[in-house]
Design a protein around this motif. Structure first.
Motif, short mmCIF file in Angstrom:
data_model
loop_
_atom_site.label_atom_id
_atom_site.label_comp_id
_atom_site.label_asym_id
_atom_site.label_seq_id
_atom_site.Cartn_x
_atom_site.Cartn_y
_atom_site.Cartn_z
N VAL A 283 55.38 6.24 96.20
CA VAL A 283 56.11 4.96 96.24
C VAL A 283 56.65 4.77 97.65
CG1 VAL A 283 57.98 3.57 95.24
CG2 VAL A 283 56.90 5.37 93.87
N VAL A 284 56.47 3.54 98.18
CA VAL A 284 57.02 3.21 99.50
C VAL A 284 58.25 2.32 99.29
CG1 VAL A 284 56.60 1.88 101.61
CG2 VAL A 284 54.81 3.39 100.69
N ILE A 285 59.37 2.70 99.90
CA ILE A 285 60.55 1.81 99.90
C ILE A 285 60.56 1.10 101.24
CG2 ILE A 285 63.03 1.61 99.65
CD1 ILE A 285 63.15 4.27 98.33
N GLU A 286 60.47 -0.22 101.20
CA GLU A 286 60.46 -1.00 102.45
C GLU A 286 61.85 -1.56 102.70
OE1 GLU A 286 60.94 -4.05 104.83
OE2 GLU A 286 60.42 -4.87 102.87
N LEU A 287 62.51 -1.04 103.75
CA LEU A 287 63.85 -1.54 104.11
C LEU A 287 63.89 -1.91 105.58
CD1 LEU A 287 65.99 1.12 102.16
CD2 LEU A 287 65.45 -1.21 101.46
N ALA B 115 70.58 -0.79 93.49
CA ALA B 115 69.44 -1.60 93.00
C ALA B 115 68.11 -0.97 93.40
CB ALA B 115 69.56 -3.01 93.56
N VAL B 116 68.03 -0.46 94.61
CA VAL B 116 66.78 0.18 95.08
C VAL B 116 66.43 1.35 94.16
CG1 VAL B 116 65.78 1.58 96.94
CG2 VAL B 116 67.04 -0.51 97.51
N ILE B 117 67.43 2.16 93.84
CA ILE B 117 67.16 3.37 93.04
C ILE B 117 66.86 3.00 91.58
CG2 ILE B 117 68.13 5.58 92.25
CD1 ILE B 117 69.66 5.58 95.01
N ALA B 118 67.50 1.96 91.07
CA ALA B 118 67.16 1.51 89.71
C ALA B 118 65.68 1.13 89.65
CB ALA B 118 68.04 0.32 89.32
N ASP B 119 65.20 0.48 90.71
CA ASP B 119 63.77 0.15 90.77
C ASP B 119 62.91 1.42 90.82
OD1 ASP B 119 63.89 -2.58 90.62
OD2 ASP B 119 63.74 -2.93 92.79
N LEU B 120 63.38 2.42 91.59
CA LEU B 120 62.62 3.68 91.66
C LEU B 120 62.52 4.33 90.28
CD1 LEU B 120 63.94 5.48 94.89
CD2 LEU B 120 61.69 4.44 94.54
N VAL B 121 63.61 4.26 89.53
CA VAL B 121 63.61 4.85 88.18
C VAL B 121 62.62 4.08 87.30
CG1 VAL B 121 65.02 5.23 86.10
CG2 VAL B 121 65.95 5.77 88.37
N ASP B 122 62.65 2.76 87.37
CA ASP B 122 61.70 1.94 86.60
C ASP B 122 60.26 2.30 86.95
OD1 ASP B 122 63.27 0.46 84.98
OD2 ASP B 122 63.09 -1.43 86.10
N VAL B 123 59.99 2.36 88.25
CA VAL B 123 58.62 2.66 88.70
C VAL B 123 58.20 4.04 88.21
CG1 VAL B 123 57.21 3.12 90.76
CG2 VAL B 123 58.68 1.09 90.70
N THR B 124 59.12 4.99 88.26
CA THR B 124 58.81 6.36 87.83
C THR B 124 58.50 6.39 86.33
OG1 THR B 124 60.25 7.18 89.55
CG2 THR B 124 59.72 8.74 87.80
#
Ligand code: HSE
Length: 437
Positions: free
Chosen positions: A75-79, A309-318
């Motif tokens: 997963v890439v986090i774009e910031l 919010a970023v980490i909530a998305d990471l959890v969803d993606v995982t």
């Protein structure tokens, strides 16, 4: 359980916050996600700063393309922000079959249609909770929590910088310019503060909300965007005397003719909860036909709120990583083949109530001249207040509140009012919204 491997692009405020919260709450996050989520590589131009933050716990590189091409990264986090290189990086990550989490509202509002189409083709997720209202889970709420509803409208304070400025102007009677400097010092503002004060940042965010509320493509180019830089403290004061607050609202509304998509200073009744959202806080009201009005409140910016919010998305993606792509929540809430292309209404076609402030000669017959112009344009007046002229002045401020009228009729009336000999200078016009009963 094999960890989910993350490549982080940009270790600025939000990137550092993401790193900190992921490390601090690693155990709790793993219990939720079902497997560890670990940052394996960070791309950051400032290598010294990056190494100070990560302290050898992951690789640090200065080439973001090395991260999106890295086979170890899931997963890439774009910031990084902006829509130049960030667009190329996100598209490259998708092409390489990686999921993307982004906080980049400008990128999605401008290029979201292209990005989601590519993600759809590759069967990867692009998650963007952090792009709108920072830590408030508003994307989740609209896309999933309210999916039974026909959403009627959304109105939000979705830019903390401008809300801070308006709050300070109202509470302390300060001028726009002096408060802007303070907002910049406190670090709320975008890299280019004109994006905040001219309403562009809020325009990007309401474009995203409009798309997921109504199942329409992103159409930032059709949004009406007006900021607060020309707002006079006088109007904030007069509005307050009449029981209203002025807020910079992002509004999207469904009507028979199409969809309204607009950002502008707005008078709202002071008794509404959202009118009392002060400082850099954000709040969004969503009106659904079944649920009625719902209000979401919280921090719209900052390192850890946005990281939340970023980490909530990471959890969803995982959690959804191994699910069939068609069994995941659609990117824009509606199934891709069920998106509709409702027209975005030009602002001239939008109806609202208005606050008008006119500088007028203080002499008999003035009010009659003005109300005649409005009557000729079929504009109905709700309230009129004339302020006493100042010491030795021959002119006074006249405030009118109108009932609902199309903007095009109001434009016609304002140009006629400005031609009246008794009206001095330009008419100030601010739109009003009741936002429910
Ligand atoms: N400049 C933005 C704001 C930051 O003031 O709300 C979060 O998008």
């Amino acid at each position: 359980m094999k960890p989910m491997n993350i490549g982080l692009l940009g270790l600025g405020t939000v990137g550092a916050g993401t790193y900190t919260v992921l490390s601090r709450n690693a155990e709790e996050i793993t219990r939720r996600a079902g497997r560890p989520i670990r940052i394996v590589v960070v791309a950051e131009k400032n290598l010294v700063r990056a190494n100070e933050i990560v302290k050898g716990t992951c690789r640090v590189v200065d080439d973001a393309f090395a991260v999106v091409n890295d086979p170890e990264v899931d997963v890439v986090i774009e910031l990084i922000g902006g829509y130049g290189v960030a667009r190329e990086l996100v598209l490259k990550a998708i092409a390489n079959g990686k999921h993307v989490v982004t906080a980049n509202k400008a990128l999605l509002a401008m290029h979201g249609n292209e990005i989601f189409a590519e993600a759809q083709k590759k069967g990867v997720m692009v998650a963007f909770e952090a792009a709108v209202a920072g830590g408030i889970p508003i994307i989740k709420a609209v896309r999933e929590g309210l999916s039974a509803n026909r959403i009627e409208w959304i109105a939000g304070i979705i830019n903390g910088t401008t809300n801070f400025i308006l709050s300070e102007m109202r509470e302390k009677g300060l001028s726009f310019d002096s408060v802007l400097k303070e907002a910049q010092r406190l670090g709320y503002a975008e890299a280019d503060p004109t994006f905040d004060i001219e309403g562009v940042d809020a325009g990007h965010k309401i474009t995203i909300l409009s798309s997921i509320a109504f199942g329409i493509p992103m159409q930032f180019d059709k949004a009406y965007v007006e900021g607060i830089s020309k707002l006079d403290g006088k109007d904030i004061r007069y509005a307050e005397e009449m029981g209203y607050r002025i807020k910079l609202l992002g509004i999207t509304k469904r009507s028979n003719a199409g969809v309204e998509l607009r950002v502008h200073p707005t008078l709202i009744p002071a008794k509404r909860l959202i009118a009392n959202v002060e400082g850099a806080m954000n709040a969004v009201v969503v009106q659904g036909d079944a649920v009625g009005p719902t209000l979401y409140y919280g921090k719209g910016a900052g390192a850890e709120p946005t990281a939340s919010a970023v980490i909530a998305d990471l959890v969803d993606v995982t959690r959804l990583h191994t699910a069939d792509p068609e069994h995941r929540v659609p990117h824009l809430a509606f199934q891709p083949d069920q998106m509709v292309d409702l027209p975005i209404l030009p602002i001239a076609e939008v109806q609202s109530c208005y606050y008008l402030r006119l500088r007028v000669q203080d002499e008999p017959g003035v009010l009659a001249d003005i109300t005649r112009v409005l009557a000729d344009e079929k504009i109905s007046i709700d309230a009129v207040i004339q302020k006493e002229p100042g010491e030795g002045e021959k002119e006074a401020d006249l405030i009118l509140l109108t009932h609902l009228i199309s903007e095009k009729w109001m434009n016609g009336a304002i140009s006629k009012l400005e031609k009246l000999p008794v009206v001095v200078g330009k008419v100030t016009r601010i739109r009003m919204e009741e936002l429910g009963k």
